[in-house]
Design a protein around this motif. Structure first.
Motif, mmCIF file in Angstrom:
data_model
loop_
_atom_site.group_PDB
_atom_site.id
_atom_site.type_symbol
_atom_site.label_atom_id
_atom_site.label_comp_id
_atom_site.label_asym_id
_atom_site.label_seq_id
_atom_site.Cartn_x
_atom_site.Cartn_y
_atom_site.Cartn_z
ATOM 1 N N ARG A 11 4.997 -2.127 -6.100
ATOM 2 C CA ARG A 11 5.522 -2.386 -4.859
ATOM 3 C C ARG A 11 4.395 -2.472 -3.662
ATOM 4 N NH1 ARG A 11 4.762 2.871 -5.199
ATOM 5 N NH2 ARG A 11 4.643 4.281 -3.728
ATOM 6 N N PHE A 12 4.598 -3.122 -2.414
ATOM 7 C CA PHE A 12 3.829 -3.298 -1.498
ATOM 8 C C PHE A 12 3.670 -1.741 -0.805
ATOM 9 C CE2 PHE A 12 5.262 -7.618 -1.383
ATOM 10 C CZ PHE A 12 3.850 -8.267 -1.534
ATOM 11 N N VAL A 13 2.266 -1.609 -0.658
ATOM 12 C CA VAL A 13 1.971 -0.150 0.003
ATOM 13 C C VAL A 13 0.743 -0.565 1.062
ATOM 14 C CG1 VAL A 13 0.783 1.985 -0.803
ATOM 15 C CG2 VAL A 13 2.415 0.959 -2.072
ATOM 16 N N VAL A 14 0.834 -0.019 2.257
ATOM 17 C CA VAL A 14 -0.156 -0.106 3.198
ATOM 18 C C VAL A 14 -1.173 1.187 2.861
ATOM 19 C CG1 VAL A 14 -0.890 0.394 5.593
ATOM 20 C CG2 VAL A 14 1.226 -1.005 5.003
ATOM 21 N N PHE A 15 -2.613 0.624 2.605
ATOM 22 C CA PHE A 15 -3.698 1.477 2.576
ATOM 23 C C PHE A 15 -4.166 1.644 3.998
ATOM 24 C CE2 PHE A 15 -2.962 0.131 -1.683
ATOM 25 C CZ PHE A 15 -3.024 1.166 -2.347
ATOM 26 N N LYS A 16 -4.575 3.119 4.444
ATOM 27 C CA LYS A 16 -4.988 3.101 5.813
ATOM 28 C C LYS A 16 -6.127 3.872 5.587
ATOM 29 C CE LYS A 16 -3.998 4.650 10.551
ATOM 30 N NZ LYS A 16 -2.758 4.997 11.437
ATOM 31 N N ASP A 17 -7.488 3.425 6.294
ATOM 32 C CA ASP A 17 -8.418 4.125 6.279
ATOM 33 C C ASP A 17 -8.489 5.051 7.504
ATOM 34 O OD1 ASP A 17 -11.400 5.031 6.623
ATOM 35 O OD2 ASP A 17 -12.035 3.129 6.331
ATOM 36 N N MET A 18 -8.509 6.339 7.168
ATOM 37 C CA MET A 18 -8.517 7.446 8.430
ATOM 38 C C MET A 18 -9.676 7.753 9.143
ATOM 39 S SD MET A 18 -5.218 7.989 8.024
ATOM 40 C CE MET A 18 -5.110 9.333 8.920
ATOM 41 N N SER A 19 -10.870 7.056 8.740
ATOM 42 C CA SER A 19 -12.140 7.335 9.526
ATOM 43 C C SER A 19 -12.252 6.296 10.482
ATOM 44 C CB SER A 19 -13.304 7.256 8.548
ATOM 45 O OG SER A 19 -13.488 5.792 8.161
ATOM 46 N N ASN A 20 -11.379 5.043 10.515
ATOM 47 C CA ASN A 20 -11.686 3.985 11.435
ATOM 48 C C ASN A 20 -10.293 3.477 11.762
ATOM 49 O OD1 ASN A 20 -11.334 2.503 9.481
ATOM 50 N ND2 ASN A 20 -13.294 1.400 9.472
ATOM 51 N N GLY A 21 -9.089 3.883 11.074
ATOM 52 C CA GLY A 21 -7.840 3.276 11.570
ATOM 53 C C GLY A 21 -7.550 1.865 11.034
ATOM 54 N N THR A 22 -8.322 1.181 10.213
ATOM 55 C CA THR A 22 -8.016 0.054 9.753
ATOM 56 C C THR A 22 -6.995 0.154 8.568
ATOM 57 O OG1 THR A 22 -9.876 -0.036 8.333
ATOM 58 C CG2 THR A 22 -9.972 -1.220 10.621
ATOM 59 N N SER A 23 -6.051 -0.913 8.453
ATOM 60 C CA SER A 23 -5.240 -0.923 7.303
ATOM 61 C C SER A 23 -4.973 -2.048 6.689
ATOM 62 C CB SER A 23 -3.782 -0.180 7.670
ATOM 63 O OG SER A 23 -3.242 -1.218 8.764
ATOM 64 N N PHE A 24 -4.748 -2.138 5.277
ATOM 65 C CA PHE A 24 -4.303 -3.366 4.896
ATOM 66 C C PHE A 24 -3.211 -3.211 3.766
ATOM 67 C CE2 PHE A 24 -7.770 -1.136 2.506
ATOM 68 C CZ PHE A 24 -7.270 -1.135 1.032
ATOM 69 N N LEU A 25 -2.435 -4.243 3.354
ATOM 70 C CA LEU A 25 -1.548 -4.114 2.597
ATOM 71 C C LEU A 25 -1.574 -4.878 1.292
ATOM 72 C CD1 LEU A 25 1.793 -3.827 2.722
ATOM 73 C CD2 LEU A 25 1.805 -6.149 3.230
ATOM 74 N N SER A 26 -1.329 -4.042 0.205
ATOM 75 C CA SER A 26 -1.515 -4.367 -1.041
ATOM 76 C C SER A 26 -0.369 -4.128 -2.209
ATOM 77 C CB SER A 26 -2.978 -3.813 -1.675
ATOM 78 O OG SER A 26 -3.129 -4.294 -2.947
ATOM 79 N N LYS A 27 -0.445 -4.332 -3.297
ATOM 80 C CA LYS A 27 0.632 -3.797 -4.166
ATOM 81 C C LYS A 27 0.052 -2.522 -4.887
ATOM 82 C CE LYS A 27 3.801 -7.566 -5.229
ATOM 83 N NZ LYS A 27 4.630 -7.989 -6.213
ATOM 84 N N SER A 28 0.798 -1.608 -5.462
ATOM 85 C CA SER A 28 0.532 -0.511 -6.105
ATOM 86 C C SER A 28 1.573 0.393 -6.575
ATOM 87 C CB SER A 28 -0.377 0.491 -4.900
ATOM 88 O OG SER A 28 -0.645 1.679 -5.555
ATOM 89 N N THR A 29 1.152 1.201 -7.569
ATOM 90 C CA THR A 29 2.106 2.130 -7.910
ATOM 91 C C THR A 29 1.937 3.637 -7.759
ATOM 92 O OG1 THR A 29 1.050 2.476 -9.999
ATOM 93 C CG2 THR A 29 2.484 0.728 -10.178
ATOM 94 N N ALA A 30 0.924 3.958 -6.700
ATOM 95 C CA ALA A 30 0.713 5.220 -6.183
ATOM 96 C C ALA A 30 2.018 5.753 -5.485
ATOM 97 C CB ALA A 30 -0.334 5.293 -5.181
ATOM 98 N N ALA A 31 2.149 6.804 -5.815
ATOM 99 C CA ALA A 31 3.439 7.745 -5.178
ATOM 100 C C ALA A 31 2.971 8.145 -3.879
ATOM 101 C CB ALA A 31 3.814 8.804 -6.216
ATOM 102 N N THR A 32 3.919 8.075 -2.857
ATOM 103 C CA THR A 32 3.663 8.624 -1.443
ATOM 104 C C THR A 32 5.225 8.705 -0.833
ATOM 105 O OG1 THR A 32 2.646 8.473 0.498
ATOM 106 C CG2 THR A 32 3.235 6.576 -0.420
ATOM 107 N N LYS A 33 5.186 9.733 -0.133
ATOM 108 C CA LYS A 33 6.381 9.786 0.649
ATOM 109 C C LYS A 33 6.384 9.584 2.269
ATOM 110 C CE LYS A 33 7.831 13.868 -2.330
ATOM 111 N NZ LYS A 33 8.198 15.063 -2.380
ATOM 112 N N GLU A 34 5.029 9.216 2.551
ATOM 113 C CA GLU A 34 5.029 8.922 3.971
ATOM 114 C C GLU A 34 5.318 7.393 4.092
ATOM 115 O OE1 GLU A 34 1.430 10.526 6.220
ATOM 116 O OE2 GLU A 34 1.190 11.716 4.358
ATOM 117 N N THR A 35 5.763 6.858 5.316
ATOM 118 C CA THR A 35 5.956 5.604 5.455
ATOM 119 C C THR A 35 5.045 4.976 6.828
ATOM 120 O OG1 THR A 35 7.855 5.833 6.717
ATOM 121 C CG2 THR A 35 8.004 5.272 4.234
ATOM 122 N N ILE A 36 4.976 3.984 6.829
ATOM 123 C CA ILE A 36 4.250 3.512 8.153
ATOM 124 C C ILE A 36 4.922 2.024 8.673
ATOM 125 C CG2 ILE A 36 2.228 2.376 7.288
ATOM 126 C CD1 ILE A 36 0.560 3.329 9.439
#
Length: 83
Positions: A11-36
């Protein structure tokens, strides 16, 4: 490829870099409960990263400068001819 060994729940997931705040959208199967809320206006699950290609020194070119002059002076001092 072998059948039945690859996950089906991409599914589409946003990966967010916490050190500088940038984010990108990609597909992944990683589990997470948070949304953005992503820049396209849709809400996606978010995976928080400590470091990514936008903040890693190798990719940004902001490596620590090596003090070569100091090293050379130290070498010369250590191995100088002694009278």
């Amino acid at each position: 490829m072998k059948k039945g060994i690859h996950p089906e729940n991409y599914r589409f997931v946003v990966f967010k870099d916490m050190s500088n705040g940038t984010s990108f959208l990609s597909k992944s199967t990683a589990a997470t409960k948070e949304t953005i809320l992503h820049e396209d206006g849709k809400e996606y699950p978010v995976i928080k990263l400590e470091i990514s290609n936008t903040s890693h020194p190798f990719y940004t070119g902001k490596n620590v400068l090596v003090d070569t002059a100091g090293r050379i002076d130290k070498f010369k001092k250590r191995y100088a001819k002694k009278d």
